[in-house]
Design a protein around this motif. Structure first.
Motif, PDB file in Angstrom:
ATOM      1  N   GLU A   1       0.903  -1.056   0.097  1.00 47.45           N
ATOM      2  CA  GLU A   1      -0.045   0.082   0.081  1.00 47.45           C
ATOM      3  C   GLU A   1       0.912   1.339  -0.019  1.00 47.45           C
ATOM      4  O   GLU A   1       1.812   1.144   0.781  1.00 47.45           O
TER       5      GLU A   1
ATOM      6  N   THR B   1       0.538   5.471  -0.194  1.00 42.87           N
ATOM      7  CA  THR B   1      -0.159   6.931  -0.038  1.00 42.87           C
ATOM      8  C   THR B   1       0.402   7.922  -0.278  1.00 42.87           C
ATOM      9  O   THR B   1       1.556   8.197   0.181  1.00 42.87           O
TER      10      THR B   1
ATOM     11  N   LYS C   1       0.315  12.326  -0.683  1.00 42.58           N
ATOM     12  CA  LYS C   1      -0.323  13.307  -0.751  1.00 42.58           C
ATOM     13  C   LYS C   1       0.345  14.723  -1.028  1.00 42.58           C
ATOM     14  O   LYS C   1       1.357  15.112  -0.451  1.00 42.58           O
TER      15      LYS C   1
ATOM     16  N   LYS D   1      -2.358  -1.379  -3.863  1.00 40.60           N
ATOM     17  CA  LYS D   1      -3.229  -0.523  -3.570  1.00 40.60           C
ATOM     18  C   LYS D   1      -2.436   0.852  -3.436  1.00 40.60           C
ATOM     19  O   LYS D   1      -1.489   1.078  -2.990  1.00 40.60           O
TER      20      LYS D   1
ATOM     21  N   SER E   1      -3.006   5.173  -3.152  1.00 39.07           N
ATOM     22  CA  SER E   1      -4.060   6.439  -2.680  1.00 39.07           C
ATOM     23  C   SER E   1      -3.246   7.716  -2.981  1.00 39.07           C
ATOM     24  O   SER E   1      -2.142   7.772  -2.708  1.00 39.07           O
TER      25      SER E   1
ATOM     26  N   GLU F   1      -3.476  12.155  -3.293  1.00 35.66           N
ATOM     27  CA  GLU F   1      -4.273  13.378  -3.412  1.00 35.66           C
ATOM     28  C   GLU F   1      -3.293  14.277  -4.050  1.00 35.66           C
ATOM     29  O   GLU F   1      -2.355  14.327  -3.469  1.00 35.66           O
TER      30      GLU F   1
ATOM     31  N   HIS G   1      -6.196  -1.491  -6.719  1.00 39.10           N
ATOM     32  CA  HIS G   1      -7.380  -0.599  -6.004  1.00 39.10           C
ATOM     33  C   HIS G   1      -6.515   0.815  -6.061  1.00 39.10           C
ATOM     34  O   HIS G   1      -5.592   0.887  -5.570  1.00 39.10           O
TER      35      HIS G   1
ATOM     36  N   ILE H   1      -7.460   4.642  -5.245  1.00 42.16           N
ATOM     37  CA  ILE H   1      -7.990   5.983  -4.716  1.00 42.16           C
ATOM     38  C   ILE H   1      -7.311   7.144  -4.922  1.00 42.16           C
ATOM     39  O   ILE H   1      -6.402   7.759  -4.539  1.00 42.16           O
ATOM     40  N   LEU H   2      -8.256   7.880  -5.928  1.00 41.80           N
ATOM     41  CA  LEU H   2      -7.590   9.259  -6.397  1.00 41.80           C
ATOM     42  C   LEU H   2      -8.242  10.391  -6.052  1.00 41.80           C
ATOM     43  O   LEU H   2      -9.623  10.594  -6.426  1.00 41.80           O
ATOM     44  N   THR H   3      -8.137  11.357  -5.013  1.00 48.72           N
ATOM     45  CA  THR H   3      -8.762  12.642  -4.738  1.00 48.72           C
ATOM     46  C   THR H   3      -8.119  13.565  -5.520  1.00 48.72           C
ATOM     47  O   THR H   3      -6.755  14.017  -5.403  1.00 48.72           O
TER      48      THR H   3
ATOM     49  N   GLU I   1     -11.516   4.419  -7.330  1.00 48.36           N
ATOM     50  CA  GLU I   1     -12.507   5.432  -6.580  1.00 48.36           C
ATOM     51  C   GLU I   1     -11.875   6.885  -6.969  1.00 48.36           C
ATOM     52  O   GLU I   1     -10.789   7.091  -6.889  1.00 48.36           O
TER      53      GLU I   1
END
Length: 483
Positions: free
Chosen positions: A291, A293, A295, A318, A320, A322, A344, A346-348, A378
């Motif tokens: 995973e 992440t 930002k 996975k 993520s 931002e 998976h 996850i894109l903000t 997402e």
């Protein structure tokens, strides 16, 4: 068995070897009391108690009064354990009472006895208590404490300019005993010849400045968990692989220029940047990564191409992210490599919107091309509501070069205001051959906003109207849900 009150009077619990229902007198030959147990057994019992429980037990018997000094293994100094007044009283009085109580406890303890834990959490920042800090750290080093926490301003966010000097040089002889170290609101001076914490497993630095690199010398080969948050950190590099490292977090640090860590067995990586310029970071060779992440700043510049560049994350399952994208920037992302194992995403996205130019939003269409085995996507959009577009007929993107056979679930939130936001789900649906669920939610998922104002309420209704206008009757009714 004696009554509870009787047991307390004699400093222990009376146990009868005869009929348990028969009451016995104090001091009877057949009665065994807790303080009759061997000293080693009592010491083992006390060592299992918490700091506060051991202190309470010491007042029950004069024979136990000093037992806790050598038996207690966990020292926890907080407002609660030191019985300081609540914050409604004067802050200076609280601080003086806390320091006085900590010093009173430590002066009664034998520093040569090894301890398991030393925790100190109290607001001491911007005060002249450096001599006390030096004494507390020296106690930890002499007592060979395994797990250490120094938090000089618990619960506070933001950069602290008046941090304490953490006397790391005191650990030159006691460093091998330390297994975990959490340090918050402190300054690290470089220490020539310091061999680092050779057996350190967990390191957390929060609002720390100075020579952070000295904590990560090659001797820290046993490190498993590393978190560096809100620190002044120019670069973080390792001269040799940290083969035991499983978790790495570098979040919202200041003046970061380069991050390059060799960690072949890394499982989780979190990176958050405050810099407006792209920070060079590479986690290449992490075959066990599960995973990631990322930002990035969302208020100034478009960093879409940078976020999906080759940072050594090709194998992550996975991801993520931002970031912000500029709606005026045309064309697809210029990403040199694909995420071959990504399942998976996850894109903000904060859209730096412009009413007249919104083609930059369509760069998100390339996400399926970048991740050929993606199973769940997402996409959470946050943008300034446009005023220049109306419910006109929209043009579709050209067909993808290759179909996608793995995407099953698509979730999009914050879908309103711009027609190009509705081109994306149509493109994904046309490209993804195995798509089973498509959820379109006009409401933006803003974790920092609890309620919506009237303008945003109107935008959500508008987004729902646009979704029905553009997506219904396009062959999606079997998989489409509009919230």
């Amino acid at each position: 068995m004696k009554s509870a009150a009787g047991a307390a009077d004699c400093g222990g619990i009376a146990i009868s070897s005869s009929n348990p229902h028969k009451r016995t007198r104090r001091g009877h030959k057949g009665v065994l009391q807790l303080h009759h147990l061997p000293l080693d057994t009592l010491s083992d019992i006390v060592s299992l108690l918490s700091f506060k429980e051991a202190a309470r037990m010491s007042v029950l018997s004069s024979q136990w009064r000093h037992l806790w000094r050598s038996c207690i293994r966990d020292l926890v100094f907080t407002r609660e354990t030191m019985c300081c007044p609540m914050p409604m009283s004067r802050e200076e009085q609280d601080r003086e009472a806390f320091i006085r109580n900590v010093e009173c406890v430590l002066c009664q303890l034998d520093p040569t006895i090894a301890r398991d834990k030393f925790v100190l959490e109290f607001k001491l920042i911007n005060t002249n208590v450096q001599t006390h800090v030096d004494r507390w750290v020296a106690f930890c080093a002499t007592s060979r404490v395994k797990h250490i926490v120094f938090d000089f301003k618990p619960g506070s966010w933001g950069k602290h300019d008046n941090s304490f000097n953490f006397p790391i040089h005191l650990f030159i002889n006691g460093a091998p005993a330390v297994r975990s170290l959490c340090l918050m609101s402190a300054y690290l001076n470089p220490v020539p010849g310091f061999s680092s914490f050779t057996n350190l497993r967990k390191l957390m630095l929060d609002s720390v400045s100075g020579d952070i690199q000295c904590m990560l010398l090659p001797a820290c080969s046993m490190l498993e968990w590393l978190s560096i948050v809100r620190c002044t950190l120019h670069s973080l590099t390792t001269s040799q692989p940290l083969r035991q490292l499983r978790y790495l977090c570098v979040h919202y640090c200041f003046n970061v220029q380069k991050l390059e860590v060799q960690a072949p067995n890394l499982n989780t990586f979190i990176f958050g940047s405050l810099e407006t310029h792209p920070v060079s970071f590479i986690i290449d060779g992490c075959l066990e990564i599960q995973e990631v992440t990322i930002k990035l700043p969302t208020w100034r510049s478009d960093l879409f191409d940078y976020a999906f560049a080759n940072h050594g994350m090709a194998n992550v399952p996975k991801l993520s992210v931002e970031l912000a994208i500029d709606s005026k920037v045309p064309g697809c992302a210029k990403c040199p490599s694909k995420f071959v194992n990504l399942k998976h995403l996850i894109l903000t996205v904060d859209v730096l919107a412009n009413d007249k130019y919104t083609s930059g939003i369509l760069r998100l269409a390339c996400l399926l091309e970048l991740s050929p085995v993606l199973n769940r996507l997402e996409l959470h959009v946050m943008c300034v509501l446009g005023t220049g577009e109306v419910l006109n007929r929209i043009e579709e993107l050209p067909p993808a070069r290759e179909p996608h056979y793995h995407l099953k679930t698509l979730q999009m939130t914050g879908v309103y205001g711009y027609n190009n936001l509705f081109i994306l789900p149509l493109h994904y649906a046309r490209t993804a051959m195995a798509l089973e669920h498509m959820v379109i939610d006009p409401e933006a998922k803003k974790s920092y906003v609890l309620t919506r104002d009237a303008v945003e309420e109107d935008a959500v209704h508008w987004g729902r109207r646009m979704a029905n206008e553009h997506l219904r009757g396009r062959g999606l009714d079997g998989i489409l849900t509009i919230l």
